[in-house]
Design an enzyme around this catalytic site. Structure first.
Site, PDB file in Angstrom:
ATOM      1  N   THR A  62       1.059  -1.286   0.158  1.00  0.00           N
ATOM      2  CA  THR A  62      -0.188   0.216   0.682  1.00  0.00           C
ATOM      3  C   THR A  62       1.275   1.560  -0.232  1.00  0.00           C
ATOM      4  O   THR A  62       0.472   2.476  -0.938  1.00  0.00           O
ATOM      5  CB  THR A  62      -1.050   0.012   1.422  1.00  0.00           C
ATOM      6  N   ALA A  87       3.825   6.646   2.550  1.00  0.00           N
ATOM      7  CA  ALA A  87       4.209   5.812   4.132  1.00  0.00           C
ATOM      8  C   ALA A  87       2.242   5.669   3.855  1.00  0.00           C
ATOM      9  O   ALA A  87       1.345   5.588   3.999  1.00  0.00           O
ATOM     10  CB  ALA A  87       3.976   7.438   4.949  1.00  0.00           C
ATOM     11  N   ASP A  88       2.241   3.739   4.874  1.00  0.00           N
ATOM     12  CA  ASP A  88       1.489   3.534   5.098  1.00  0.00           C
ATOM     13  C   ASP A  88       1.727   3.059   6.876  1.00  0.00           C
ATOM     14  O   ASP A  88       2.890   2.233   6.780  1.00  0.00           O
ATOM     15  CB  ASP A  88       0.727   2.739   4.138  1.00  0.00           C
ATOM     16  N   THR A  89       0.591   2.828   7.817  1.00  0.00           N
ATOM     17  CA  THR A  89       0.622   2.036   8.932  1.00  0.00           C
ATOM     18  C   THR A  89      -0.555   1.364   8.867  1.00  0.00           C
ATOM     19  O   THR A  89      -1.279   1.508   8.824  1.00  0.00           O
ATOM     20  CB  THR A  89       0.467   4.105   9.768  1.00  0.00           C
TER      21      THR A  89
END
Length: 208
Positions: A62, A87-89
């Site tokens: 993602t 970014a992806d968390t």
């Protein structure tokens, strides 16, 4: 003493392909000039997990997809060619992705699952520069103390769980729920500064 937040940043040196105020705050915190690039979301379900895709692979993909969509948007709009950060968390409990809660009931369900247990927070970072995509992942173990039903209800009533992976924000009220972390505090917030700075240096950006 002058607060660093009052010092104007120089002109943007990269795009941040994220609407997250926390990611913008973290970049500003280290004095890194940037411009938010609001890239239209793709149609359909928001960031679906593919069949058979592990939670760890999901968060990497993602972040990579966000960077590539940002690159394509930058080109289609004729914008200045600057490096682009995405970014992806993801919160992972027992191998399962706990995404952003759909509503109050969903937030309560997620928090009940996290209560009294340890989980992982994976934040993947992707930087597009020139014709190269640079990637890194921060993995942090987080332990949440036992929460009773009243605490969970009050927290959900505060509105803080919404729009956050795992239905909590460590930088807010939920910081009082966290008994231990092993890894990156800023990674749990949504942008691990150590890994991010290393990627930006590799992309030729001087990090203050």
């Amino acid at each position: 003493m002058t607060d660093t937040a009052d010092i104007p940043l120089p002109p943007a040196r990269l795009y941040l392909a994220s609407a997250s105020p926390r990611r913008r705050e973290l970049l500003t915190q280290i004095g890194l000039a940037h411009e938010v690039l609001l890239v239209p979301a793709p149609p359909g379900e928001d960031e679906p997990q593919h069949a058979g895709e592990s939670a760890a692979d999901y968060v990497r993909r993602t972040a990579r997809d966000k960077a590539l969509r940002g690159r394509d948007w930058m080109r289609s709009q004729g914008l200045a060619r600057l490096p682009l950060l995405a970014a992806d968390t993801t919160v992972i409990l027992a191998g399962n992705v706990l995404g952003k809660p759909a509503d109050r009931d969903d937030a309560m369900r997620i928090l009940r699952a996290l209560s009294g247990s340890a989980h992982e927070v994976h934040t993947a970072v992707a930087v597009w520069t020139g014709d190269e995509l640079l990637e890194a992942v921060s993995v942090t173990e987080v332990r949440m103390r036992d929460l009773n039903a009243a605490e969970i209800a009050r927290y959900c009533d505060s509105g803080e769980p919404f729009g956050k992976a795992g239905a909590y924000g460590i930088q807010g009220v939920a910081g009082t729920f966290i008994s231990h972390i092993a890894g990156s505090y800023t990674g749990v917030m949504g942008l691990p500064l150590f890994e991010t700075a290393n990627l930006l240096r590799a992309a030729g950006i001087q990090v203050p």
